[in-house]
Design a protein around this motif. Structure first.
Motif, PDB file in Angstrom:
ATOM      1  N   UNK A 120      64.534  99.888  67.981  1.00  0.00           N
ATOM      2  CA  UNK A 120      63.220  99.963  67.338  1.00  0.00           C
ATOM      3  C   UNK A 120      63.173  99.109  66.079  1.00  0.00           C
ATOM      4  N   UNK A 121      61.966  98.588  65.794  1.00  0.00           N
ATOM      5  CA  UNK A 121      61.711  97.810  64.595  1.00  0.00           C
ATOM      6  C   UNK A 121      60.838  98.605  63.633  1.00  0.00           C
ATOM      7  N   UNK A 122      60.741  98.117  62.412  1.00  0.00           N
ATOM      8  CA  UNK A 122      59.779  98.612  61.436  1.00  0.00           C
ATOM      9  C   UNK A 122      58.517  97.776  61.562  1.00  0.00           C
ATOM     10  N   UNK A 123      57.388  98.421  61.841  1.00  0.00           N
ATOM     11  CA  UNK A 123      56.171  97.651  61.962  1.00  0.00           C
ATOM     12  C   UNK A 123      55.006  98.486  62.485  1.00  0.00           C
ATOM     13  N   UNK A 124      53.833  98.275  62.155  1.00  0.00           N
ATOM     14  CA  UNK A 124      53.434  97.141  61.334  1.00  0.00           C
ATOM     15  C   UNK A 124      53.316  97.591  59.889  1.00  0.00           C
ATOM     16  N   UNK A 125      53.956  96.893  59.014  1.00  0.00           N
ATOM     17  CA  UNK A 125      53.915  97.204  57.589  1.00  0.00           C
ATOM     18  C   UNK A 125      53.539  95.938  56.822  1.00  0.00           C
ATOM     19  N   UNK A 126      53.168  96.117  55.544  1.00  0.00           N
ATOM     20  CA  UNK A 126      52.866  94.912  54.776  1.00  0.00           C
ATOM     21  C   UNK A 126      51.963  95.180  53.587  1.00  0.00           C
ATOM     22  N   UNK A 127      51.333  94.096  53.128  1.00  0.00           N
ATOM     23  CA  UNK A 127      50.379  94.160  52.024  1.00  0.00           C
ATOM     24  C   UNK A 127      49.153  93.327  52.366  1.00  0.00           C
ATOM     25  N   UNK A 128      47.993  93.800  51.865  1.00  0.00           N
ATOM     26  CA  UNK A 128      46.719  93.156  52.202  1.00  0.00           C
ATOM     27  C   UNK A 128      45.790  93.306  51.000  1.00  0.00           C
ATOM     28  N   UNK A 129      45.478  92.185  50.369  1.00  0.00           N
ATOM     29  CA  UNK A 129      44.622  92.209  49.187  1.00  0.00           C
ATOM     30  C   UNK A 129      43.157  91.972  49.534  1.00  0.00           C
ATOM     31  N   UNK A 130      42.860  91.801  50.824  1.00  0.00           N
ATOM     32  CA  UNK A 130      41.481  91.535  51.228  1.00  0.00           C
ATOM     33  C   UNK A 130      40.801  92.768  51.819  1.00  0.00           C
ATOM     34  N   UNK A 131      41.583  93.719  52.316  1.00  0.00           N
ATOM     35  CA  UNK A 131      41.011  94.852  53.055  1.00  0.00           C
ATOM     36  C   UNK A 131      40.280  95.815  52.132  1.00  0.00           C
ATOM     37  N   UNK A 132      39.074  96.207  52.536  1.00  0.00           N
ATOM     38  CA  UNK A 132      38.298  97.225  51.829  1.00  0.00           C
ATOM     39  C   UNK A 132      38.291  98.511  52.650  1.00  0.00           C
ATOM     40  N   UNK A 133      38.187  99.630  51.971  1.00  0.00           N
ATOM     41  CA  UNK A 133      38.256 100.926  52.625  1.00  0.00           C
ATOM     42  C   UNK A 133      36.909 101.248  53.274  1.00  0.00           C
ATOM     43  N   UNK A 134      36.906 101.660  54.541  1.00  0.00           N
ATOM     44  CA  UNK A 134      35.637 102.041  55.181  1.00  0.00           C
ATOM     45  C   UNK A 134      35.193 103.441  54.763  1.00  0.00           C
ATOM     46  N   UNK A 135      33.908 103.685  54.900  1.00  0.00           N
ATOM     47  CA  UNK A 135      33.385 105.038  54.678  1.00  0.00           C
ATOM     48  C   UNK A 135      34.044 106.007  55.651  1.00  0.00           C
ATOM     49  N   UNK A 136      34.048 105.639  56.917  1.00  0.00           N
ATOM     50  CA  UNK A 136      34.622 106.491  57.962  1.00  0.00           C
ATOM     51  C   UNK A 136      35.335 105.592  58.968  1.00  0.00           C
ATOM     52  N   UNK A 137      36.660 105.659  58.978  1.00  0.00           N
ATOM     53  CA  UNK A 137      37.433 104.770  59.836  1.00  0.00           C
ATOM     54  C   UNK A 137      37.262 105.098  61.316  1.00  0.00           C
ATOM     55  N   UNK A 138      36.800 106.296  61.626  1.00  0.00           N
ATOM     56  CA  UNK A 138      36.734 106.720  63.027  1.00  0.00           C
ATOM     57  C   UNK A 138      35.472 106.268  63.747  1.00  0.00           C
ATOM     58  N   UNK A 139      34.494 105.726  63.030  1.00  0.00           N
ATOM     59  CA  UNK A 139      33.245 105.322  63.668  1.00  0.00           C
ATOM     60  C   UNK A 139      33.389 103.945  64.313  1.00  0.00           C
ATOM     61  N   UNK A 140      32.589 103.708  65.341  1.00  0.00           N
ATOM     62  CA  UNK A 140      32.649 102.419  66.033  1.00  0.00           C
ATOM     63  C   UNK A 140      32.061 101.298  65.177  1.00  0.00           C
ATOM     64  N   UNK A 141      31.049 101.625  64.376  1.00  0.00           N
ATOM     65  CA  UNK A 141      30.485 100.661  63.439  1.00  0.00           C
ATOM     66  C   UNK A 141      30.999 101.007  62.046  1.00  0.00           C
ATOM     67  N   UNK A 142      31.878 100.168  61.518  1.00  0.00           N
ATOM     68  CA  UNK A 142      32.552 100.475  60.263  1.00  0.00           C
ATOM     69  C   UNK A 142      31.728  99.968  59.083  1.00  0.00           C
ATOM     70  N   UNK A 143      31.407 100.886  58.170  1.00  0.00           N
ATOM     71  CA  UNK A 143      30.724 100.528  56.928  1.00  0.00           C
ATOM     72  C   UNK A 143      31.757 100.478  55.809  1.00  0.00           C
ATOM     73  N   UNK A 144      31.906  99.316  55.196  1.00  0.00           N
ATOM     74  CA  UNK A 144      32.935  99.137  54.185  1.00  0.00           C
ATOM     75  C   UNK A 144      32.436  99.526  52.797  1.00  0.00           C
ATOM     76  N   UNK A 145      33.338 100.073  52.012  1.00  0.00           N
ATOM     77  CA  UNK A 145      33.063 100.389  50.612  1.00  0.00           C
ATOM     78  C   UNK A 145      33.607  99.261  49.735  1.00  0.00           C
ATOM     79  N   UNK A 146      33.324  99.290  48.445  1.00  0.00           N
ATOM     80  CA  UNK A 146      33.922  98.287  47.554  1.00  0.00           C
ATOM     81  C   UNK A 146      35.363  98.605  47.173  1.00  0.00           C
TER      82      UNK A 146
END
Length: 328
Positions: A120-146
């Protein structure tokens, strides 16, 4: 002989027929609490076709608390520090966020999973400075927050996981978006902290998005990062023509291919499409049959080049110049 070094098959339904017909080996990633056991189950059922990868993606790193026994609101409020103007958005988002899990518990499960599968490997891990948090990750249409996850928090989660990978001698599939210098600094810290143990493992920059100049720095003989590889996908890298210059700049011994896709029925074709792109850019032939005879490197086609790279990635142990074969 083809390996899809990074895909997410448990993000979609998987039928036994699709797995039976799968002609390649896949590295199946996990990324959050709910899919660790799915990857574990898939690898248990298809050990000849699936290399399991366990870990927590930066997009879900805010679900992890650095301190145990902290309340949900306290954890997220401390992490995001909402201003008065963003308080309503924060409260709406908070109602959809899960209770945080402690880093201590995450690492306990991670250790159990990695120790349960020797390859087994370690993955997927990392860093992301562009990703914004969604209101609700479980919805099919994702609304992003700031809101974004502070880099310091992402790094704390990532480094704890990477330390375990070094301890157990496990390779890493690494996500790095808009974080090139932070990632270089991280690699330097890992090298300084773990010394020779760091070079026992291999690191793959998956769907590699660094600039050609950054990659050249990573490959430079003056740096200690001879355990770093790159893989590319049509799903991500194919969106920009710059990936061809990245392939051209990459050492022939460090390049791998992936689908970075969720539907298992499409992983083979998407991986093969990138195989063909690598062959075209590198000027390698494309084999139509596999010859087991020991042929000279000058006669290798793209499949044999990529297989040799994968073999060396899996083997690790980059402490000597053995891994730095004399391929341009």
């Amino acid at each position: 002989h083809i390996v899809d070094v990074h895909c997410h098959p448990t993000d979609s339904p998987i039928t036994p027929a699709a797995m039976d017909q799968l002609p390649i080996t896949i590295c199946a990633m996990s990324s959050r609490p709910s899919d660790q056991y799915l990857v574990r189950d898939l690898a248990s059922r298809y050990p000849e076709k699936v290399i399991p990868c366990f870990g927590y993606h930066p997009w879900f790193s805010h679900w992890i608390s650095l301190k145990p026994h902290v309340s949900k609101e306290e954890h997220y409020r401390r992490l995001f520090s909402p201003s008065k103007e963003r308080e309503d958005t924060f409260k709406t988002m908070l109602s959809h966020l899960p209770d945080p899990v402690s880093l201590q518990d995450v690492l306990l499960e991670l250790r159990q999973n990695l120790e349960g599968f020797p390859k087994a490997m370690l993955g997927e891990v990392g860093i992301d400075r562009a990703a914004r948090i969604p209101i609700d990750h479980s919805t099919s249409t994702v609304e992003l927050t700031p809101f974004t996850v502070p880099l310091e928090h992402q790094l704390a989660i990532l480094e704890a996981q990477m330390n375990m990978a070094v301890e157990l001698g496990r390779n890493i599939s690494l996500h790095s978006v808009k974080s090139h210098q932070a990632t270089l600094d991280l690699l330097n810290r890992m090298q300084e902290k773990h010394k020779a143990s760091w070079l026992r493992i291999s690191i793959d920059f998956h769907s590699c998005g660094v600039s050609t100049e950054t990659w050249k720095v990573l490959e430079a003989s003056s740096t200690p990062h001879r355990n770093v590889f790159m893989s590319l996908s049509t799903a991500i890298n194919g969106r920009s023509p710059s990936h061809r210059s990245l392939i051209a700049a990459c050492s022939s011994r460090r390049i791998l291919v992936e689908s970075d896709y969720h539907a298992i029925e499409e992983c083979t074709k998407r991986t093969w499409d990138m195989v063909l792109t690598v062959a075209e850019v590198k000027g390698w032939s494309v084999e139509t049959t596999w010859v087991d005879d020991d042929i000279g490197e000058e006669e290798w086609g793209v499949v044999r080049h990529l297989k040799k790279n994968w073999d060396e990635f899996q083997l690790g142990n980059h402490t000597s110049q053995r891994s730095a074969r004399c391929r341009p």
